[in-house]
Design a protein around this motif. Sequence first.
Motif, mmCIF file in Angstrom:
data_model
loop_
_atom_site.group_PDB
_atom_site.id
_atom_site.type_symbol
_atom_site.label_atom_id
_atom_site.label_comp_id
_atom_site.label_asym_id
_atom_site.label_seq_id
_atom_site.Cartn_x
_atom_site.Cartn_y
_atom_site.Cartn_z
ATOM 1 N N THR A 24 0.825 -1.211 0.000
ATOM 2 C CA THR A 24 0.000 0.000 0.000
ATOM 3 C C THR A 24 0.855 1.255 0.000
ATOM 4 O O THR A 24 0.412 2.321 -0.428
ATOM 5 N N THR A 82 -0.094 7.475 2.842
ATOM 6 C CA THR A 82 -0.700 6.459 1.988
ATOM 7 C C THR A 82 -1.789 7.073 1.115
ATOM 8 O O THR A 82 -1.937 6.722 -0.061
ATOM 9 N N LYS A 83 -2.561 7.991 1.685
ATOM 10 C CA LYS A 83 -3.586 8.684 0.903
ATOM 11 C C LYS A 83 -2.949 9.465 -0.224
ATOM 12 O O LYS A 83 -3.433 9.452 -1.373
ATOM 13 N N ALA A 84 -1.853 10.152 0.080
ATOM 14 C CA ALA A 84 -1.168 10.932 -0.952
ATOM 15 C C ALA A 84 -0.677 10.037 -2.076
ATOM 16 O O ALA A 84 -0.756 10.393 -3.265
ATOM 17 N N TYR A 85 -0.190 8.840 -1.747
ATOM 18 C CA TYR A 85 0.282 7.911 -2.775
ATOM 19 C C TYR A 85 -0.891 7.360 -3.582
ATOM 20 O O TYR A 85 -0.846 7.306 -4.818
ATOM 21 N N ASN A 86 -1.958 6.956 -2.891
ATOM 22 C CA ASN A 86 -3.106 6.355 -3.585
ATOM 23 C C ASN A 86 -3.839 7.352 -4.472
ATOM 24 O O ASN A 86 -4.457 6.962 -5.467
ATOM 25 N N ASP A 87 -3.803 8.631 -4.107
ATOM 26 C CA ASP A 87 -4.462 9.645 -4.930
ATOM 27 C C ASP A 87 -3.774 9.819 -6.279
ATOM 28 O O ASP A 87 -4.413 10.179 -7.270
ATOM 29 N N ASN A 88 -2.473 9.566 -6.320
ATOM 30 C CA ASN A 88 -1.730 9.732 -7.573
ATOM 31 C C ASN A 88 -0.542 8.772 -7.611
ATOM 32 O O ASN A 88 0.614 9.178 -7.475
ATOM 33 N N ALA A 92 3.553 9.737 -7.874
ATOM 34 C CA ALA A 92 4.147 9.748 -6.543
ATOM 35 C C ALA A 92 5.668 9.711 -6.633
ATOM 36 O O ALA A 92 6.245 8.933 -7.392
ATOM 37 N N GLY A 162 -8.815 1.720 2.298
ATOM 38 C CA GLY A 162 -7.482 2.273 2.084
ATOM 39 C C GLY A 162 -6.889 2.940 3.307
ATOM 40 O O GLY A 162 -6.862 2.377 4.397
ATOM 41 N N TRP A 163 -6.427 4.172 3.113
ATOM 42 C CA TRP A 163 -5.715 4.898 4.168
ATOM 43 C C TRP A 163 -6.553 5.111 5.425
ATOM 44 O O TRP A 163 -6.010 5.284 6.527
ATOM 45 N N LYS A 164 -7.876 5.059 5.292
ATOM 46 C CA LYS A 164 -8.743 5.266 6.451
ATOM 47 C C LYS A 164 -8.565 4.153 7.485
ATOM 48 O O LYS A 164 -8.871 4.343 8.669
#
Length: 229
Positions: A24, A82-88, A92, A162-164
């Motif tokens: 992740t 992780t949110k920052a990575y999953n968003d883009n 990244a 995900g990040w949540k």
Amino acid sequence: MSPLEIIKTPVARKRFLIGTELTTAGITDSTAQLQANVVLNVWCLACALSGTHLVSRWGRKPTALMSEVLLFTTLFIIGGLTKAYNDNPEGASQSLIYGDVAVMFLFQGFYSVAWTPLLYIYPAEVMNYSIRANGLAMSTLFLNLFACVFVFIMPIGLNNIGWKMYVANGSWDVVIAILIAIFWVETKGKTLEEIDAIFEGHKHSPGLDVEDVYRGEKEIEASVSEKQV
């Protein structure tokens, strides 16, 4: 190999969970994951050894409370990264990916400092003689059952929210930190009889308090000790 191999032992469950976390974070190469896991285990060993000295010198409750605060802090940071990575994922940067992994290392280190020694030291100290054996057995049973369930829940949670999932875990650690602050008693430097006095209001032995002897306020008389023996 049977799929059950991933949950047979605590070490296997930990390795499986770490591998999921690394994916992740953006490290999907199996070789890179293996290298990270090897280094992580060495890191955790060093932290656990340091933590063993810390709980003896600083105390059980302060060490556990410090660990929980650092754990939920790092979990919230991991969730944000992780949110920052999953968003883009495509855009990244390597610094983002390895920054996430670095915080994961800190998380595992903070856990190892306190909980690796305390999970075995503290239950034995706070349980009195009549319930110690059964209490430790139940403590170990529930610990491993929880770990077994968690190793399945975490990947499912990461896939669905995900990040949540990291934020949810961090929030739980906030609750644990509050419970430690309110309910834990300090057992550092105390005999089992002195710990009994904390819970029951009196000791079951006429022996001197260890802290009083350390401070030089009381002295152990050889004749009295020999008579008690």
